[in-house]
Scaffold this motif. Structure first.
Motif, mmCIF file in Angstrom:
data_model
loop_
_atom_site.group_PDB
_atom_site.id
_atom_site.type_symbol
_atom_site.label_atom_id
_atom_site.label_comp_id
_atom_site.label_asym_id
_atom_site.label_seq_id
_atom_site.Cartn_x
_atom_site.Cartn_y
_atom_site.Cartn_z
ATOM 1 N N UNK A 197 -35.675 -31.039 12.688
ATOM 2 C CA UNK A 197 -35.258 -30.770 14.070
ATOM 3 C C UNK A 197 -33.761 -30.942 14.304
ATOM 4 N N UNK A 198 -32.964 -30.868 13.260
ATOM 5 C CA UNK A 198 -31.518 -31.016 13.407
ATOM 6 C C UNK A 198 -30.928 -29.950 14.328
ATOM 7 N N UNK A 199 -31.340 -28.697 14.136
ATOM 8 C CA UNK A 199 -30.782 -27.616 14.962
ATOM 9 C C UNK A 199 -31.185 -27.799 16.424
ATOM 10 N N UNK A 200 -32.440 -28.165 16.666
ATOM 11 C CA UNK A 200 -32.880 -28.427 18.044
ATOM 12 C C UNK A 200 -32.059 -29.550 18.679
ATOM 13 N N UNK A 201 -31.798 -30.594 17.903
ATOM 14 C CA UNK A 201 -31.013 -31.721 18.409
ATOM 15 C C UNK A 201 -29.577 -31.311 18.703
ATOM 16 N N UNK A 202 -29.047 -30.396 17.886
ATOM 17 C CA UNK A 202 -27.659 -29.966 18.039
ATOM 18 C C UNK A 202 -27.456 -29.139 19.317
ATOM 19 N N UNK A 235 -27.872 -30.836 23.868
ATOM 20 C CA UNK A 235 -26.877 -31.227 24.888
ATOM 21 C C UNK A 235 -26.428 -30.075 25.780
ATOM 22 N N UNK A 236 -26.617 -28.832 25.343
ATOM 23 C CA UNK A 236 -26.194 -27.676 26.134
ATOM 24 C C UNK A 236 -27.012 -27.524 27.411
ATOM 25 N N UNK A 237 -28.171 -28.157 27.445
ATOM 26 C CA UNK A 237 -28.994 -28.125 28.655
ATOM 27 C C UNK A 237 -28.290 -28.854 29.802
ATOM 28 N N UNK A 238 -27.543 -29.894 29.467
ATOM 29 C CA UNK A 238 -26.880 -30.718 30.474
ATOM 30 C C UNK A 238 -25.435 -30.316 30.726
ATOM 31 N N UNK A 239 -24.786 -29.745 29.708
ATOM 32 C CA UNK A 239 -23.367 -29.419 29.848
ATOM 33 C C UNK A 239 -23.017 -28.225 28.964
ATOM 34 N N UNK A 240 -22.104 -27.405 29.436
ATOM 35 C CA UNK A 240 -21.684 -26.214 28.701
ATOM 36 C C UNK A 240 -20.549 -26.570 27.737
ATOM 37 N N UNK A 241 -20.885 -27.337 26.706
ATOM 38 C CA UNK A 241 -19.870 -27.770 25.746
ATOM 39 C C UNK A 241 -19.363 -26.596 24.915
#
Length: 243
Positions: free
Chosen positions: A49-54, A57-63
C-alpha cells in the motif's frame, strides 16, 4: 521489456545513449500528461500500500511534492563496516526528520510524488548537478509533505569501496549544486539543521558501534573528496561529465 509485452498500458522509454538521470526525467516529464507522477529508484522494493499512502495526503491538501520513507534493508552482518556506517547515517536522518519532517531531508529521489504543475515547469534540463530531488523541493516552494507511511526498502552499500564512492558522490553533488541552479541562500537555509550536535551525540550514544564505523568511513570519504577536488579547478571535471 518483459512487463511491457504482458501489459500494453506500460510505455517503456529507452535512451539510445547513456545521458544520465536528469535527461531521462526531463524527457519523461515532456512526454507524460498525468495529474501526478510518482518516481521510484529502480532498485527499491515497495511496502504494501505504499502508493496508496503516498497519494492519501492529496485528499487534505493540494501538495506539489510528497516524499516517502526510504528504509534500509537489515544489515547482513554486524561486522560489515559499510552497512553499519550506512545504518548510522539513516539513524541520524530519522532524528532530523523527527524534528522537521517536511524539510529538504525528507525529499529523497528514491520515492517522490510530483504534481503536474510542478513537473511541467521544473526546467530540470538545465540542471548540471545530480540533486534532482533537492531541485524539485526548491521548485515546490515549500508546498511539500513528508508521508512516513509511504515506505520503500533499499539496500545499503555492501563494501567499503561502494560506501566511499557514494560518500564522495554526495559531497560532489553538494559542492556543485551550491554553484549552479540552487544558489547559496538555498544551501545555507534549507540544509541548516537545528541542534545538529545534540542530534549527533544522541544518536551515537544510542548506537556507539555504528557511530564508530560511520566516523571511520566518513573521515576516509572526506579525505578522498578533498584530494579529488585539489586535482581539478574545473567544477565539471570535479563532478565528471557523462559521455
Amino acid at each position: 521489456q518483459d512487463f511491457q509485452r504482458k501489459d500494453k498500458k506500460i510505455n517503456l522509454i529507452i535512451n539510445e545513449k547513456r545521458t544520465g538521470k536528469i535527461h531521462s526525467l526531463d524527457r519523461a516529464f515532456k512526454l507524460i500528461e498525468t495529474d501526478y507522477v510518482i518516481l521510484f529508484d529502480a532498485d527499491v522494493r515497495l511496502k504494501k500500500d505504499t502508493i496508496n499512502s503516498l497519494v492519501k495526503p492529496l485528499v487534505l491538501n493540494d501538495y506539489d511534492l510528497i516524499g516517502g520513507n526510504p528504509i534500509p534493508v537489515k544489515p547482513k552482518s554486524i561486522f560489515n563496516i559499510a552497512e553499519q556506517a550506512s545504518l548510522f547515517s539513516w539513524l541520524i536522518m530519522q532524528e532530523i526528520k523527527r524534528g522537521n519532517p517536511d524539510s529538504i531531508y525528507s525529499a529523497h529521489g528514491r520515492i517522490l510524488l510530483a504534481s503536474k504543475k510542478l513537473y511541467k515547469n521544473l526546467g530540470i534540463d538545465g540542471l548540471s548537478t545530480p540533486g534532482d530531488d533537492q531541485f524539485m523541493y526548491l521548485k515546490s516552494k515549500h508546498n511539500f509533505h513528508y508521508e512516513k507511511e509511504a515506505a520503500i526498502f533499499y539496500s545499503m552499500p555492501s563494501s567499503i569501496e561502494d560506501y566511499l564512492k557514494q560518500n564522495v558522490r554526495f559531497r560532489k553533488g553538494k559542492l556543485t549544486c551550491s554553484k549552479s541552479s540552487f544558489g547559496e541562500d538555498f544551501i545555507k537555509n534549507e540544509f541548516k539543521i537545528k541542534n545538529k550536535l545534540i542530534i549527533f551525540i544522541k544518536t551515537i550514544l544510542k548506537n556507539p558501534y555504528q557511530g564508530i564505523m560511520w566516523l571511520f568511513l566518513y573521515s576516509f570519504g572526506y579525505i578522498k573528496f578533498k584530494l579529488q577536488v585539489q586535482k581539478s579547478t574545473d567544477i565539471n571535471k570535479i563532478w565528471g561529465e557523462v559521455k
